[in-house]
Design a protein around this motif. Structure first.
Motif, PDB file in Angstrom:
ATOM      1  N   ARG A 186      21.603 -64.666 -66.888  1.00  0.00           N
ATOM      2  CA  ARG A 186      22.479 -65.781 -67.263  1.00  0.00           C
ATOM      3  C   ARG A 186      23.283 -66.244 -66.052  1.00  0.00           C
ATOM      4  NH1 ARG A 186      24.948 -64.091 -73.077  1.00  0.00           N
ATOM      5  NH2 ARG A 186      26.077 -66.030 -72.776  1.00  0.00           N
ATOM      6  N   PRO A 187      22.817 -67.289 -65.385  1.00  0.00           N
ATOM      7  CA  PRO A 187      23.555 -67.823 -64.236  1.00  0.00           C
ATOM      8  C   PRO A 187      24.872 -68.451 -64.676  1.00  0.00           C
ATOM      9  CG  PRO A 187      21.286 -68.621 -64.308  1.00  0.00           C
ATOM     10  CD  PRO A 187      21.574 -68.006 -65.631  1.00  0.00           C
ATOM     11  N   ALA A 188      25.861 -68.349 -63.828  1.00  0.00           N
ATOM     12  CA  ALA A 188      27.135 -69.050 -64.024  1.00  0.00           C
ATOM     13  C   ALA A 188      27.449 -69.764 -62.712  1.00  0.00           C
ATOM     14  CB  ALA A 188      28.248 -68.085 -64.407  1.00  0.00           C
ATOM     15  N   VAL A 189      27.137 -71.036 -62.670  1.00  0.00           N
ATOM     16  CA  VAL A 189      27.272 -71.832 -61.442  1.00  0.00           C
ATOM     17  C   VAL A 189      28.192 -73.009 -61.708  1.00  0.00           C
ATOM     18  CG1 VAL A 189      26.044 -73.174 -59.694  1.00  0.00           C
ATOM     19  CG2 VAL A 189      24.943 -71.170 -60.727  1.00  0.00           C
ATOM     20  N   LEU A 190      29.204 -73.162 -60.858  1.00  0.00           N
ATOM     21  CA  LEU A 190      30.106 -74.309 -60.958  1.00  0.00           C
ATOM     22  C   LEU A 190      29.554 -75.438 -60.103  1.00  0.00           C
ATOM     23  CD1 LEU A 190      32.769 -75.642 -61.835  1.00  0.00           C
ATOM     24  CD2 LEU A 190      33.870 -74.572 -59.854  1.00  0.00           C
ATOM     25  N   GLN A 191      29.038 -76.468 -60.756  1.00  0.00           N
ATOM     26  CA  GLN A 191      28.562 -77.632 -60.025  1.00  0.00           C
ATOM     27  C   GLN A 191      29.732 -78.284 -59.285  1.00  0.00           C
ATOM     28  OE1 GLN A 191      25.421 -78.860 -59.867  1.00  0.00           O
ATOM     29  NE2 GLN A 191      24.396 -77.626 -61.428  1.00  0.00           N
ATOM     30  N   ARG A 192      29.484 -78.697 -58.054  1.00  0.00           N
ATOM     31  CA  ARG A 192      30.551 -79.295 -57.241  1.00  0.00           C
ATOM     32  C   ARG A 192      31.210 -80.464 -57.955  1.00  0.00           C
ATOM     33  NH1 ARG A 192      28.498 -81.333 -51.564  1.00  0.00           N
ATOM     34  NH2 ARG A 192      27.347 -82.711 -52.969  1.00  0.00           N
ATOM     35  N   SER A 193      30.432 -81.245 -58.667  1.00  0.00           N
ATOM     36  CA  SER A 193      30.955 -82.433 -59.344  1.00  0.00           C
ATOM     37  C   SER A 193      31.777 -82.082 -60.587  1.00  0.00           C
ATOM     38  CB  SER A 193      29.803 -83.357 -59.740  1.00  0.00           C
ATOM     39  OG  SER A 193      28.854 -82.653 -60.519  1.00  0.00           O
ATOM     40  N   LEU A 194      31.714 -80.808 -61.035  1.00  0.00           N
ATOM     41  CA  LEU A 194      32.464 -80.397 -62.219  1.00  0.00           C
ATOM     42  C   LEU A 194      33.668 -79.532 -61.865  1.00  0.00           C
ATOM     43  CD1 LEU A 194      29.544 -79.478 -64.666  1.00  0.00           C
ATOM     44  CD2 LEU A 194      30.837 -81.625 -64.531  1.00  0.00           C
ATOM     45  N   LYS A 195      34.013 -79.480 -60.578  1.00  0.00           N
ATOM     46  CA  LYS A 195      35.100 -78.603 -60.136  1.00  0.00           C
ATOM     47  C   LYS A 195      36.412 -78.919 -60.834  1.00  0.00           C
ATOM     48  CE  LYS A 195      37.027 -76.549 -55.935  1.00  0.00           C
ATOM     49  NZ  LYS A 195      36.984 -76.531 -54.450  1.00  0.00           N
ATOM     50  N   ILE A 224      31.650 -71.073 -57.436  1.00  0.00           N
ATOM     51  CA  ILE A 224      31.219 -70.008 -58.336  1.00  0.00           C
ATOM     52  C   ILE A 224      29.705 -70.062 -58.423  1.00  0.00           C
ATOM     53  CG2 ILE A 224      31.322 -69.078 -60.681  1.00  0.00           C
ATOM     54  CD1 ILE A 224      34.009 -70.515 -61.031  1.00  0.00           C
ATOM     55  N   ASP A 225      29.064 -68.975 -58.075  1.00  0.00           N
ATOM     56  CA  ASP A 225      27.609 -68.908 -58.133  1.00  0.00           C
ATOM     57  C   ASP A 225      27.204 -67.451 -58.352  1.00  0.00           C
ATOM     58  OD1 ASP A 225      24.896 -69.093 -57.945  1.00  0.00           O
ATOM     59  OD2 ASP A 225      24.832 -69.790 -55.864  1.00  0.00           O
ATOM     60  N   MET A 226      27.212 -67.039 -59.602  1.00  0.00           N
ATOM     61  CA  MET A 226      26.830 -65.666 -59.939  1.00  0.00           C
ATOM     62  C   MET A 226      25.726 -65.694 -60.986  1.00  0.00           C
ATOM     63  SD  MET A 226      29.961 -64.353 -62.444  1.00  0.00           S
ATOM     64  CE  MET A 226      31.285 -65.250 -61.618  1.00  0.00           C
ATOM     65  N   ILE A 227      25.044 -64.573 -61.120  1.00  0.00           N
ATOM     66  CA  ILE A 227      24.051 -64.428 -62.178  1.00  0.00           C
ATOM     67  C   ILE A 227      24.245 -63.067 -62.826  1.00  0.00           C
ATOM     68  CG2 ILE A 227      22.267 -63.616 -60.562  1.00  0.00           C
ATOM     69  CD1 ILE A 227      20.201 -65.005 -62.415  1.00  0.00           C
ATOM     70  N   ILE A 261      34.111 -70.748 -67.222  1.00  0.00           N
ATOM     71  CA  ILE A 261      34.871 -71.142 -66.028  1.00  0.00           C
ATOM     72  C   ILE A 261      34.062 -72.042 -65.095  1.00  0.00           C
ATOM     73  CG2 ILE A 261      36.357 -69.111 -66.116  1.00  0.00           C
ATOM     74  CD1 ILE A 261      34.627 -67.876 -63.892  1.00  0.00           C
ATOM     75  N   VAL A 262      32.966 -72.602 -65.598  1.00  0.00           N
ATOM     76  CA  VAL A 262      32.087 -73.384 -64.724  1.00  0.00           C
ATOM     77  C   VAL A 262      32.074 -74.869 -65.073  1.00  0.00           C
ATOM     78  CG1 VAL A 262      30.612 -71.432 -64.138  1.00  0.00           C
ATOM     79  CG2 VAL A 262      30.091 -72.800 -66.155  1.00  0.00           C
ATOM     80  N   GLY A 263      33.096 -75.334 -65.764  1.00  0.00           N
ATOM     81  CA  GLY A 263      33.219 -76.761 -66.026  1.00  0.00           C
ATOM     82  C   GLY A 263      32.576 -77.213 -67.311  1.00  0.00           C
ATOM     83  N   SER A 264      31.350 -76.792 -67.571  1.00  0.00           N
ATOM     84  CA  SER A 264      30.666 -77.157 -68.814  1.00  0.00           C
ATOM     85  C   SER A 264      29.576 -76.151 -69.122  1.00  0.00           C
ATOM     86  CB  SER A 264      30.043 -78.554 -68.713  1.00  0.00           C
ATOM     87  OG  SER A 264      29.237 -78.813 -69.851  1.00  0.00           O
ATOM     88  N   ILE A 265      29.669 -75.522 -70.273  1.00  0.00           N
ATOM     89  CA  ILE A 265      28.634 -74.581 -70.688  1.00  0.00           C
ATOM     90  C   ILE A 265      27.324 -75.310 -70.984  1.00  0.00           C
ATOM     91  CG2 ILE A 265      29.126 -74.641 -73.166  1.00  0.00           C
ATOM     92  CD1 ILE A 265      28.724 -71.585 -73.158  1.00  0.00           C
ATOM     93  N   GLY A 266      27.404 -76.619 -71.168  1.00  0.00           N
ATOM     94  CA  GLY A 266      26.216 -77.416 -71.462  1.00  0.00           C
ATOM     95  C   GLY A 266      25.256 -77.549 -70.302  1.00  0.00           C
ATOM     96  N   THR A 267      25.617 -77.002 -69.136  1.00  0.00           N
ATOM     97  CA  THR A 267      24.729 -77.067 -67.969  1.00  0.00           C
ATOM     98  C   THR A 267      24.043 -75.730 -67.693  1.00  0.00           C
ATOM     99  OG1 THR A 267      26.464 -76.428 -66.387  1.00  0.00           O
ATOM    100  CG2 THR A 267      26.244 -78.777 -66.902  1.00  0.00           C
TER     101      THR A 267
END
Length: 360
Positions: free
Chosen positions: A106-115, A129-132, A256-262
């Motif tokens: 389960r990756p948890a990545v914060l897209q730059r545009s969703l900061k 944020i870029d963890m798996i 914590i990554v802006g949107s769980i929908g991504t």
């Protein structure tokens, strides 16, 4: 190259999200000269409605014969009062078991545009944020002995947390192999100060780590990890955890990554066959189903994970991920992610934009 994909559209918004993933995959096939053959099958609530069971034998058989399984969504309030053996979620558990899938990614990545949508202060996520999270799926209290008995103080319920060395060794090896392709750090989560099962977990992970000298190993207690994810999320790369701890930690990280929908997810085994689904596979959101407002990005990103982990098509997977990032950077948002100044699009339009960017 040709690949057979079992499609489980599932429930609620699942079918329309799957349509967009197929649209993007077909564009990938066109660009990179691949052919994806899809077989749609029933599982979950839709299967209960049609076959009176959450996982028909035909569905399981087709999934076993496919190169990968792609899911849309499972479950919903409509089926919440059914007995356990008929609940839609039973399909997911049975598929994992029958397909030999033991590692949940389960990756948890914060897209730059969703900061700006991240609930944490900007200074806490300045490094991104870029963890798996690598969660073990077959052991622990979720799969162990359980029951209810009469005790001296009334009824007692118990769920046994049990792990074998081989089970831990298998999932730990998977985590270290993935770390080799990332930033070469594994954080193993346990509660070895009070739990015997965690002591075995920690000792076994230490043994596996000796085979991967180039990977840094950090071992911390689950309570400390839950705090550190909120205080210093950029410190995590690959997070290794048991079934129960991984379930909790992955859900925390997803917030914590802006949107769980991504966010996508994957379940893998020893072979290349894997099952790929949105991070919140149970979020079928039936109240907006069929209204062209659902966010398809998580399923589209799941298809990218399918390309990478089941088909070994890393360039193609990266192309999808880049197209999604550019789409978000260009301001396109479905209703669940919409903020002032952004461009509101529907489910189909979001798929169109991502597919078009792939062409470039």
């Amino acid at each position: 190259m040709k690949f057979n994909v079992a499609l489980i559209p599932g429930d609620g918004i699942g079918p329309e999200a799957i349509e967009q993933a197929v649209k993007v995959l077909d564009k990938v096939g066109e660009i990179f000269s691949h052919e994806f053959k899809y077989t749609k099958v029933y599982a979950g609530g839709s299967a209960v409605d049609k076959y009176d069971k959450p996982l028909p034998e035909e569905t399981l058989d087709i999934c076993k014969k496919s190169d990968a399984v792609l899911l849309g969504a499972i479950g919903g309030d409509k089926w919440s009062n059914l007995p356990l053996n008929k609940k839609p979620e039973k399909a997911l558990l049975t598929l994992r078991k029958e397909l030999g899938l033991y590692a949940n990614l389960r990756p948890a990545v914060l897209q730059r545009s969703l900061k700006n949508d991240c609930p944490l202060k900007s200074e806490l996520v300045k490094d991104g944020i870029d963890m798996i999270i690598i969660r073990e799926l077959t052991g622990g209290m979720y799969s162990g002995e359980k029951g209810v008995r009469q005790g001296k103080d009334g009824k007692e319920a118990y769920d046994v947390e049990c792990y074998s060395e081989n089970t831990v060794r298998r999932i730990a090896s998977k985590a270290f192999e993935i770390a080799l392709k990332r930033r070469k750090k594994v954080t193993s989560i346990d509660k070895a100060n009070v739990l015997e099962s965690s002591m075995l977990w920690r000792n076994t992970v230490n043994e596996v780590a000796k085979n991967y000298p180039e990977v840094e190993l950090e071992q911390i207690y689950v309570d400390s990890a839950s705090m550190k994810i909120l205080k210093n999320p950029g410190a995590f790369d690959v997070v290794l955890a048991s079934n129960a701890f991984g379930d909790i930690i992955a859900d925390e990280a997803s917030q914590i990554v802006g949107s769980i929908g991504t966010l996508p997810a994957a379940s893998l085994g020893e072979k290349s066959l894997g099952m790929f689904e949105p991070n919140q596979i149970h979020s079928s959101v039936q109240d907006i189903a069929g209204k062209n407002t659902a966010n398809p990005i998580a399923v589209i990103m799941s298809s990218a994970m399918m390309l990478r982990y089941s088909f070994n098509l890393n360039e193609e997977a990266s192309a999808i991920e880049k197209a999604v990032s550019e789409t978000l950077e260009n301001g396109y948002r479905t209703r669940d992610m919409m903020t002032d100044g952004m461009k509101l699009v529907g489910t189909r339009e979001m798929g169109d934009v991502i597919a078009k960017l792939l062409s470039k």
